[in-house]
Write a protein that holds these residues in place. Structure first.
Motif, PDB file in Angstrom:
ATOM      1  N   GLU A  97      15.813  29.464 -27.983  1.00  0.00           N
ATOM      2  CA  GLU A  97      15.100  29.212 -29.237  1.00  0.00           C
ATOM      3  C   GLU A  97      14.779  27.727 -29.387  1.00  0.00           C
ATOM      4  O   GLU A  97      13.666  27.355 -29.757  1.00  0.00           O
ATOM      5  CB  GLU A  97      15.923  29.689 -30.433  1.00  0.00           C
ATOM      6  CG  GLU A  97      15.979  31.189 -30.592  1.00  0.00           C
ATOM      7  CD  GLU A  97      16.823  31.635 -31.770  1.00  0.00           C
ATOM      8  OE1 GLU A  97      16.523  32.709 -32.315  1.00  0.00           O
ATOM      9  OE2 GLU A  97      17.781  30.915 -32.148  1.00  0.00           O
ATOM     10  N   GLU A  98      15.746  26.892 -29.086  1.00  0.00           N
ATOM     11  CA  GLU A  98      15.546  25.448 -29.210  1.00  0.00           C
ATOM     12  C   GLU A  98      14.533  24.933 -28.186  1.00  0.00           C
ATOM     13  O   GLU A  98      13.634  24.162 -28.518  1.00  0.00           O
ATOM     14  CB  GLU A  98      16.876  24.717 -29.031  1.00  0.00           C
ATOM     15  CG  GLU A  98      16.766  23.225 -29.235  1.00  0.00           C
ATOM     16  CD  GLU A  98      18.114  22.536 -29.175  1.00  0.00           C
ATOM     17  OE1 GLU A  98      18.154  21.427 -28.620  1.00  0.00           O
ATOM     18  OE2 GLU A  98      19.108  23.101 -29.676  1.00  0.00           O
ATOM     19  N   ASP A 109      11.075  26.472 -29.132  1.00  0.00           N
ATOM     20  CA  ASP A 109      10.747  26.418 -30.562  1.00  0.00           C
ATOM     21  C   ASP A 109      10.284  27.788 -31.071  1.00  0.00           C
ATOM     22  O   ASP A 109       9.213  27.928 -31.668  1.00  0.00           O
ATOM     23  CB  ASP A 109       9.690  25.348 -30.842  1.00  0.00           C
ATOM     24  CG  ASP A 109       9.605  25.017 -32.323  1.00  0.00           C
ATOM     25  OD1 ASP A 109      10.619  25.164 -33.037  1.00  0.00           O
ATOM     26  OD2 ASP A 109       8.512  24.626 -32.779  1.00  0.00           O
ATOM     27  N   ARG A 132      11.999  31.840 -32.551  1.00  0.00           N
ATOM     28  CA  ARG A 132      13.149  32.487 -33.184  1.00  0.00           C
ATOM     29  C   ARG A 132      13.181  33.957 -32.798  1.00  0.00           C
ATOM     30  O   ARG A 132      12.158  34.628 -32.803  1.00  0.00           O
ATOM     31  CB  ARG A 132      13.094  32.366 -34.711  1.00  0.00           C
ATOM     32  CG  ARG A 132      13.200  30.949 -35.234  1.00  0.00           C
ATOM     33  CD  ARG A 132      14.577  30.348 -34.957  1.00  0.00           C
ATOM     34  NE  ARG A 132      14.607  28.913 -35.180  1.00  0.00           N
ATOM     35  CZ  ARG A 132      14.630  28.007 -34.203  1.00  0.00           C
ATOM     36  NH1 ARG A 132      14.608  28.362 -32.954  1.00  0.00           N
ATOM     37  NH2 ARG A 132      14.683  26.727 -34.490  1.00  0.00           N
TER      38      ARG A 132
END
Length: 74
Positions: free
Chosen positions: A44-45, A48, A50
């Motif tokens: 996710e990081e 970017d 979810r």
């Protein structure tokens, strides 16, 4: 994208890079629930994006991760 996901799994699961694309949660003892969440959060990081709770629980192998990330990046 796949190479980045592979690198994330190699780092978190402390694997060598052999057969990374065949990784399966049920067949890999190091891919437990805690590591699973670490993998999801790292992806996710990195991208970017979810994941929904349903998607998190639906991921059973690295191919699932590829598919979900590809869909989210379109």
């Amino acid at each position: 994208m796949r190479e980045t996901i592979n690198e994330i799994l190699i780092e978190i699961l402390e694997l060598d890079d052999a057969n990374v694309e065949l990784l399966d949660r049920e067949k890999n003892a190091t891919w437990d629930s805690i590591k699973h969440l670490e993998i999801i959060m790292a992806i996710e990081e990195e991208f970017d994006i979810r994941f929904t709770a349903t998607e998190v629980t639906a991921v059973k192998n690295i191919q699932d991760l590829y598919e979900y990330v590809e869909k989210k990046l379109v």
